[in-house]
Design an enzyme around this catalytic site. Structure first.
Site, PDB file in Angstrom:
ATOM      1  N   MET A  34      16.982 103.941  14.177  1.00 19.09           N
ATOM      2  CA  MET A  34      18.041 103.868  13.151  1.00 19.09           C
ATOM      3  C   MET A  34      18.254 102.415  12.756  1.00 19.09           C
ATOM      4  SD  MET A  34      20.876 106.435  14.716  1.00 19.09           S
ATOM      5  CE  MET A  34      20.471 107.902  15.644  1.00 19.09           C
TER       6      MET A  34
ATOM      7  N   HIS B  91      11.395 109.553  15.225  1.00 19.01           N
ATOM      8  CA  HIS B  91      12.179 110.047  14.093  1.00 19.01           C
ATOM      9  C   HIS B  91      12.797 108.819  13.436  1.00 19.01           C
ATOM     10  CE1 HIS B  91      16.045 112.446  12.831  1.00 19.01           C
ATOM     11  NE2 HIS B  91      15.331 112.076  11.788  1.00 19.01           N
TER      12      HIS B  91
ATOM     13  N   ASP C  11      16.666 119.430  14.937  1.00 19.85           N
ATOM     14  CA  ASP C  11      17.232 118.265  15.616  1.00 19.85           C
ATOM     15  C   ASP C  11      18.721 118.183  15.300  1.00 19.85           C
ATOM     16  OD1 ASP C  11      17.722 115.805  16.757  1.00 19.85           O
ATOM     17  OD2 ASP C  11      16.510 114.659  15.335  1.00 19.85           O
TER      18      ASP C  11
HETATM   19  C1  DX5 Z   1      20.703 112.413  15.502  1.00 21.70           C
HETATM   20  C2  DX5 Z   1      19.344 112.314  16.160  1.00 21.70           C
HETATM   21  C3  DX5 Z   1      19.097 113.291  17.228  1.00 21.70           C
HETATM   22  C4  DX5 Z   1      20.104 113.255  18.365  1.00 21.70           C
HETATM   23  C5  DX5 Z   1      20.405 114.670  18.691  1.00 21.70           C
HETATM   24  O1  DX5 Z   1      20.684 111.865  14.246  1.00 21.70           O
HETATM   25  O2  DX5 Z   1      18.305 112.449  15.208  1.00 21.70           O
HETATM   26  O3  DX5 Z   1      17.768 113.253  17.724  1.00 21.70           O
HETATM   27  O4  DX5 Z   1      19.660 112.604  19.525  1.00 21.70           O
HETATM   28  O5  DX5 Z   1      21.407 114.706  19.624  1.00 21.70           O
HETATM   29  P1  DX5 Z   1      22.065 116.049  20.156  1.00 21.70           P
HETATM   30  O6  DX5 Z   1      20.957 116.871  20.740  1.00 21.70           O
HETATM   31  O7  DX5 Z   1      23.023 115.555  21.176  1.00 21.70           O
HETATM   32  O8  DX5 Z   1      22.714 116.718  18.991  1.00 21.70           O
HETATM   33 ZN    ZN Z   2      16.241 112.693  15.971  1.00 26.74          ZN
END
Ligand code: DX5
Ligand code: ZN
Length: 238
Positions: free
Chosen positions: A53, A82, A191
């Site tokens: 991010m 990601h 996700d």
């Molecule tokens: C959020 C991320 C996810 C995050 C998901 O933007 O892309 O990969 O880690 O977290 P959980 O499983 O806790 O919702």
């Molecule tokens: Zn993610």
């Protein structure tokens, strides 16, 4: 694994491979001061999901290529990045150079998603396309052959621990139907908010790669959480 004609006389002829569930622990919910140890705890999973991010595409900031390169070296399982960043056209190839096997970028951020996916594949990686909850999949359905994976976000990207959005499931089903009709081998990833309470809905709607942060690293025994999530998912395969 390909389905072979005659392997199961009772079942009808199939052209597509059987669905294989993959569990992808998201290290966003792990302890960032000891990521290598955290990865070792989930070595029975299929891929490590690493969220990048940039505080522009999403209002949060994580890690960049240098840390990802170290994680690739330490991880017992393939790394799946990601990218929640602006300008993936410029940066996504850098993650392939860092050793990442699956690189997923956001449709909303890419200037030329097809050109970028082709570049990633030419580098030897698999190319993934991610869609925020409000981004329609339809513009991409004629371009499925350009991608190895479609990530349907089931929360707004940026943070772990959010509530699963049921409203994303119709889009997942439409994507599943289009992939099936195409005969292409494309993985469907979900996700956000994925755990024991929501995994059945995801799998029934067509997901086969299940990303889970809180549900795995927030559990007392992450390896056990991986096994339990896998069992629940496999029990709900259509
Ligand atoms: C959020 C991320 C996810 C995050 C998901 O933007 O892309 O990969 O880690 O977290 P959980 O499983 O806790 O919702
Ligand atoms: Zn993610």
């Amino acid at each position: 694994m390909k389905a072979t004609a005659g392997s199961s006389p009772a079942s009808p002829a199939r052209t597509a491979s059987p669905v294989r569930i993959e569990i992808a622990p998201s290290v966003l919910a792990a302890d960032f001061s000891r990521l290598a140890e955290e990865l070792a705890r989930v070595a029975t999973a299929d891929r490590a999901h690493v969220d990048v991010m940039d505080n522009h595409f999403v209002p949060n900031l994580t890690i960049g290529p240098a840390v990802v390169e170290s994680l690739v070296r330490e991880s017992p399982i393939p790394v799946d990045c990601h990218l929640m960043i602006e300008d993936p056209d410029r940066w996504a190839p850098v993650y392939v150079e860092a050793g990442v096997r699956d690189v997923t970028f956001h449709a909303e951020a890419a200037k030329a998603p097809v050109r970028l996916a082709r570049e990633l594949r030419a580098q030897g990686a698999r190319a993934g396309l991610a869609l925020r909850p409000a981004t329609p999949v339809e513009p991409y359905l004629d371009l499925l052959e350009e991608f190895d994976l479609i990530l349907i976000m089931t929360v707004e990207p940026g943070f772990g621990g959010q509530k699963f959005l049921d409203g994303t499931l119709p889009k997942l089903r439409r994507t599943r139907d289009a992939v099936r009709a195409s005969g292409l081998e494309i993985q469907l990833q979900v996700d956000g908010g994925v755990g024991q309470d929501t995994v059945a809905r995801c799998v029934e709607a067509g997901a086969n790669v299940l990303v889970a942060g809180t549900a795995i690293f927030g559990a007392p025994d992450p390896a056990r959480a991986v096994a339990e999530l896998r069992a629940a998912a496999e029990a709900h395969l259509p």
